[in-house]
Write a protein that holds these residues in place. Sequence first.
Motif, short mmCIF file in Angstrom:
data_model
loop_
_atom_site.label_atom_id
_atom_site.label_comp_id
_atom_site.label_asym_id
_atom_site.label_seq_id
_atom_site.Cartn_x
_atom_site.Cartn_y
_atom_site.Cartn_z
N LEU A 115 36.15 31.27 38.58
CA LEU A 115 37.53 31.26 39.05
C LEU A 115 38.30 30.04 38.52
CD1 LEU A 115 37.08 32.42 42.75
CD2 LEU A 115 37.90 33.77 40.82
N THR A 157 39.21 30.70 35.05
CA THR A 157 40.28 31.70 35.00
C THR A 157 41.64 31.07 35.27
OG1 THR A 157 38.74 33.44 35.68
CG2 THR A 157 41.09 33.87 35.99
N MET A 188 30.33 37.82 36.74
CA MET A 188 31.09 38.00 37.97
C MET A 188 30.60 39.20 38.77
SD MET A 188 33.56 37.06 40.00
CE MET A 188 34.71 35.97 39.11
N GLU A 246 40.04 37.18 41.68
CA GLU A 246 39.97 36.60 40.34
C GLU A 246 41.30 36.76 39.62
OE1 GLU A 246 37.06 36.66 36.45
OE2 GLU A 246 37.42 38.53 37.52
N THR A 262 43.77 34.25 40.86
CA THR A 262 43.66 32.92 40.27
C THR A 262 44.26 32.88 38.87
OG1 THR A 262 41.44 33.36 39.37
CG2 THR A 262 41.56 32.45 41.59
#
Length: 412
Positions: free
Chosen positions: A229, A232, A341, A357, A360
Amino acid sequence: MALYSTHQTLHWFATGLMVPVVALLQLEKGLDLFQIGLTVAVYSGTVMALELPTGGLADSVGRRRVYLYSLAVKTGAIVVVLFARSFLPVLIGFFAMGVARALSSGTMDAWFVDEFIRIDPKGDLQRAIAVVGIFIPIGLGLGSVFGGVLPDTLGPLLARYRYLDRYASNLLAMVLLVFVQFLFTLLAIEDHHTPVTATERVSGFRRFSRILGTSLTYGLRNRVVLMLLLATVAMGVALSGLENFWQPQLKSIIGAAFQTWVFGVLSAGYFLAASIGNLVVTPVCRRLGNRYAVILFISRICMGITWFVLAMQTSPAGFAVFYVVVFLSNGIANSPHAAIMNREIPSSKRSTLLSFESLTLQSGAVVGSILMGYISEVQSISVAWYIGSGILLGSALVYLFIPEAGARTSGE
């Protein structure tokens, strides 16, 4: 896999129609670079605000149902942008697009992963994601080619009508394809998680807050998920500057003689490169012993360096080469990231955490769109890109904190 690949190809083909002209369209409507950054920030912020509620909604009442809602909202958003003639209506249209994107985020992805595991529990999920990842960029690429050609062909005819311009051709084509996608999803996709009675639907809504809370707690306490995360977020901040402003940058390099088909071809090259990245990553993963974190570290370093060189280009040919290589590196990273993930999260929390996700990513994009838009307007797009490439290079270090055990399922 064939059904999902077809579905995603069609979905992203429609999206690709706007890729080569999204910034040019806004410039045509009178917006400046900072205002373009703001519209994208509103889009990303809307997605960010609604990601978790809509992801939990998909887990509780059905992935297909929520995806169909997203297509309906998307149609309305396109119509608003179609007739917009100033900053505020464009802003409203992008807000509605953000609502549609939030509704669709994680829905069909979670549907595919669940169906794959249900049919073949011991199958190679990374390979399956990579195969689908080949077709998604192809859909985007084909859509981009058509999207680049339409303003130079059908566009001038539509521009003769009041309230329309040359980019109305792209928007009208999108409306048609979204309708086709709606029918395809309704008739061809069977969602085993969708409640079939009104009582079950009500029960699904009641489960929403519990699913949301437990999913967030799980994601934030899982070290591997948390590192992914963080990476990301950095990608969202950095990449917003490239995605938002590559068209104005290339337009300034080409000069007054630019034609939109060039943008369509380059967009297609970008997606083809991403597809090639997904194609070659599986043998690369096997050769490196499926050390996904190492592969992610290397790919992000390559992407950051290539982007820095891209910002220095002053010729169309040089720009095209390095632009494509940037997204080749990004394509290589997609399936290893998704494999780590998805193996870390259980099915019951999959849509919510995939939406988390995406949240983020969008939160980073909100900051990046405003920041990069301001820098591009008061300094230059190249300066914004230098900063973005630095963020990417720094964020590569995050992958070094992911243990290789993260490639195995902890939720099984």
